[in-house]
Design a protein around this motif. Structure first.
Motif, PDB file in Angstrom:
ATOM      1  N   SER A   1      -2.068 -10.802  -6.454  1.00 21.08           N
ATOM      2  CA  SER A   1      -3.336 -10.433  -5.447  1.00 21.08           C
ATOM      3  C   SER A   1      -2.375 -10.447  -4.042  1.00 21.08           C
ATOM      4  CB  SER A   1      -4.304 -11.425  -5.307  1.00 21.08           C
ATOM      5  OG  SER A   1      -5.304 -10.656  -4.529  1.00 21.08           O
ATOM      6  N   GLY A   2      -2.715  -9.506  -3.120  1.00 17.22           N
ATOM      7  CA  GLY A   2      -2.079  -9.536  -1.893  1.00 17.22           C
ATOM      8  C   GLY A   2      -0.775  -9.078  -1.734  1.00 17.22           C
TER       9      GLY A   2
ATOM     10  N   SER B   1      -2.454  -1.975  -3.684  1.00 14.70           N
ATOM     11  CA  SER B   1      -3.430  -0.957  -3.046  1.00 14.70           C
ATOM     12  C   SER B   1      -2.460  -0.161  -2.120  1.00 14.70           C
ATOM     13  CB  SER B   1      -4.696  -1.511  -2.567  1.00 14.70           C
ATOM     14  OG  SER B   1      -5.093  -2.340  -3.437  1.00 14.70           O
ATOM     15  N   ASN B   2      -1.728  -0.678  -1.224  1.00 16.19           N
ATOM     16  CA  ASN B   2      -1.064   0.148  -0.098  1.00 16.19           C
ATOM     17  C   ASN B   2       0.041   0.908  -0.561  1.00 16.19           C
ATOM     18  OD1 ASN B   2      -1.773  -0.724   2.806  1.00 16.19           O
ATOM     19  ND2 ASN B   2      -2.368  -2.388   1.319  1.00 16.19           N
TER      20      ASN B   2
ATOM     21  N   GLY C   1       0.613  -6.058  -2.183  1.00 11.63           N
ATOM     22  CA  GLY C   1       0.653  -4.802  -1.751  1.00 11.63           C
ATOM     23  C   GLY C   1       0.601  -3.461  -2.635  1.00 11.63           C
TER      24      GLY C   1
ATOM     25  N   ASP D   1      10.068  -4.637   4.942  1.00 10.00           N
ATOM     26  CA  ASP D   1       9.934  -4.564   6.325  1.00 10.00           C
ATOM     27  C   ASP D   1       9.917  -6.053   6.971  1.00 10.00           C
ATOM     28  OD1 ASP D   1       6.851  -4.834   7.224  1.00 10.00           O
ATOM     29  OD2 ASP D   1       7.344  -4.247   5.068  1.00 10.00           O
TER      30      ASP D   1
ATOM     31  N   SER E   1       8.863  -0.788   1.100  1.00  9.32           N
ATOM     32  CA  SER E   1       7.634  -1.136   1.972  1.00  9.32           C
ATOM     33  C   SER E   1       6.770  -0.265   1.919  1.00  9.32           C
ATOM     34  CB  SER E   1       8.513  -1.258   3.428  1.00  9.32           C
ATOM     35  OG  SER E   1       7.393  -1.421   4.480  1.00  9.32           O
ATOM     36  N   ALA E   2       5.680  -0.777   1.700  1.00 13.37           N
ATOM     37  CA  ALA E   2       4.282   0.103   1.584  1.00 13.37           C
ATOM     38  C   ALA E   2       4.210   0.602   3.127  1.00 13.37           C
ATOM     39  CB  ALA E   2       3.224  -0.435   0.948  1.00 13.37           C
ATOM     40  N   LEU E   3       4.211  -0.619   4.004  1.00 12.92           N
ATOM     41  CA  LEU E   3       3.940  -0.423   5.401  1.00 12.92           C
ATOM     42  C   LEU E   3       4.709   0.681   6.034  1.00 12.92           C
ATOM     43  CD1 LEU E   3       2.099  -1.702   7.545  1.00 12.92           C
ATOM     44  CD2 LEU E   3       4.301  -2.881   8.344  1.00 12.92           C
TER      45      LEU E   3
ATOM     46  N   ASN F   1       7.969  -5.875  -2.807  1.00  5.67           N
ATOM     47  CA  ASN F   1       7.311  -5.030  -1.708  1.00  5.67           C
ATOM     48  C   ASN F   1       7.496  -6.037  -0.357  1.00  5.67           C
ATOM     49  OD1 ASN F   1       5.895  -3.105  -0.510  1.00  5.67           O
ATOM     50  ND2 ASN F   1       3.897  -4.004  -0.794  1.00  5.67           N
TER      51      ASN F   1
HETATM   52  P1  GDP Z   1      -3.011  -5.948  -3.315  1.00  8.84           P
HETATM   53  O1  GDP Z   1      -4.110  -6.923  -3.295  1.00  8.84           O
HETATM   54  O2  GDP Z   1      -1.608  -6.307  -4.262  1.00  8.84           O
HETATM   55  O3  GDP Z   1      -3.467  -4.737  -3.697  1.00  8.84           O
HETATM   56  O4  GDP Z   1      -2.583  -5.904  -1.989  1.00  8.84           O
HETATM   57  P2  GDP Z   1      -2.698  -5.045  -0.643  1.00  8.84           P
HETATM   58  O5  GDP Z   1      -2.308  -3.733  -0.830  1.00  8.84           O
HETATM   59  O6  GDP Z   1      -4.369  -5.139  -0.519  1.00  8.84           O
HETATM   60  O7  GDP Z   1      -1.925  -5.822   0.487  1.00  8.84           O
HETATM   61  C1  GDP Z   1      -2.154  -7.164   0.891  1.00  8.84           C
HETATM   62  C2  GDP Z   1      -1.682  -7.279   2.349  1.00  8.84           C
HETATM   63  O8  GDP Z   1      -0.528  -7.095   2.406  1.00  8.84           O
HETATM   64  C3  GDP Z   1      -2.603  -6.264   3.077  1.00  8.84           C
HETATM   65  O9  GDP Z   1      -2.933  -7.045   4.299  1.00  8.84           O
HETATM   66  C4  GDP Z   1      -1.657  -5.093   3.523  1.00  8.84           C
HETATM   67  O10 GDP Z   1      -1.653  -4.669   4.784  1.00  8.84           O
HETATM   68  C5  GDP Z   1      -0.150  -5.896   3.609  1.00  8.84           C
HETATM   69  N1  GDP Z   1       0.917  -5.098   3.095  1.00  8.84           N
HETATM   70  C6  GDP Z   1       1.068  -4.579   1.848  1.00  8.84           C
HETATM   71  N2  GDP Z   1       2.303  -3.885   1.732  1.00  8.84           N
HETATM   72  C7  GDP Z   1       3.015  -4.075   2.815  1.00  8.84           C
HETATM   73  C8  GDP Z   1       4.128  -3.818   3.205  1.00  8.84           C
HETATM   74  O11 GDP Z   1       4.854  -3.158   2.674  1.00  8.84           O
HETATM   75  N3  GDP Z   1       4.612  -4.566   4.328  1.00  8.84           N
HETATM   76  C9  GDP Z   1       3.790  -5.317   5.116  1.00  8.84           C
HETATM   77  N4  GDP Z   1       4.338  -5.959   6.095  1.00  8.84           N
HETATM   78  N5  GDP Z   1       2.583  -5.644   4.682  1.00  8.84           N
HETATM   79  C10 GDP Z   1       2.059  -5.121   3.567  1.00  8.84           C
END
Ligand code: GDP
Length: 190
Positions: free
Chosen positions: A29-30, A34-35, A32, A136, A163-165, A133
């Motif tokens: 979890s967390g 979903s992003n 990235g 950045d 980097s999803a961001l 992931n």
């Molecule tokens: P999931 O739980 O695996 O689906 O993760 P999420 O997509 O919800 O992302 C978890 C957190 O990490 C969120 O606050 C996102 O904004 C952040 N995040 C995701 N990808 C990146 C990335 O490539 N770079 C940065 N700096 N933050 C990211």
């Protein structure tokens, strides 16, 4: 309204595409997931969900070698914290993006657990791309790129940092998986 739109949209997809592939996103979890999935989105992207088993999925049409592929990508919708992902999540999946966060070492340490689960529930010839992931955030890096590479080599996986961001390598990671699935499927049908 949403359902009506979705039905029509899927019909259009089904008429046009040559193949339909299912692939899954896995990892702590967390990290990235979903992003990454939203980044992979474009105008053709639609989210759908099966709340009963706690998953979301998205479709996208992609051209590979003159074939139109409809990729259906499943995400855990944040449920991975609360329970083991069940066999229904993996059923029929031909590919997986196994994601960790380069700034959180524990998400890299968890990869063994995810790989065990993949081997237990996934298809034998599933295409797995290991994804580090948040590239950045190099100042907070806790896992070297070399470590990701080495693990991928040892496990026979492809590897990429993303980097999803900043939208770095995201398209490439998904495309690599989809192209490999296409190649394997093509070989089988030859
Ligand atoms: P999931 O739980 O695996 O689906 O993760 P999420 O997509 O919800 O992302 C978890 C957190 O990490 C969120 O606050 C996102 O904004 C952040 N995040 C995701 N990808 C990146 C990335 O490539 N770079 C940065 N700096 N933050 C990211």
């Amino acid at each position: 309204m949403a359902n009506h739109y979705r039905r029509n949209h899927h019909q259009a997809f089904d008429e046009e595409c040559d193949y339909l592939f299912k692939a899954v996103l896995i990892g702590d979890s967390g990290v990235g997931k979903s992003n990454l999935l939203s980044r992979f989105a474009n105008d053709e992207f639609r989210l759908d969900s099966k709340p009963t088993i706690g998953v979301e999925f998205a479709y996208r049409n992609i051209k590979v070698a003159d074939k139109l592929i409809k990729a259906q990508i499943w995400d855990t919708a944040g449920q991975e914290r609360f329970r083991a992902i069940t066999s229904s999540y993996y059923r029929g999946a031909l590919g997986a993006l196994l994601v960790y966060d380069i700034t959180r070492r524990e998400t890299y340490e968890s990869l063994r657990k995810w790989l065990r689960e993949l081997r237990e529930f996934g298809n034998d010839d599933m295409v797995v791309i290991l994804v580090g992931n948040k590239s950045d955030l190099s100042d907070s890096r806790q896992v070297e790129e070399e470590e990701g590479k080495k693990l991928a080599e040892a496990e026979g996986l492809c590897f990429m940092e993303t980097s999803a961001l900043q939208n770095l390598n995201v398209e490439e990671a998904f495309l690599q998986m989809i192209t490999k699935i296409h190649d394997i499927t093509n070989q089988k049908t030859l």
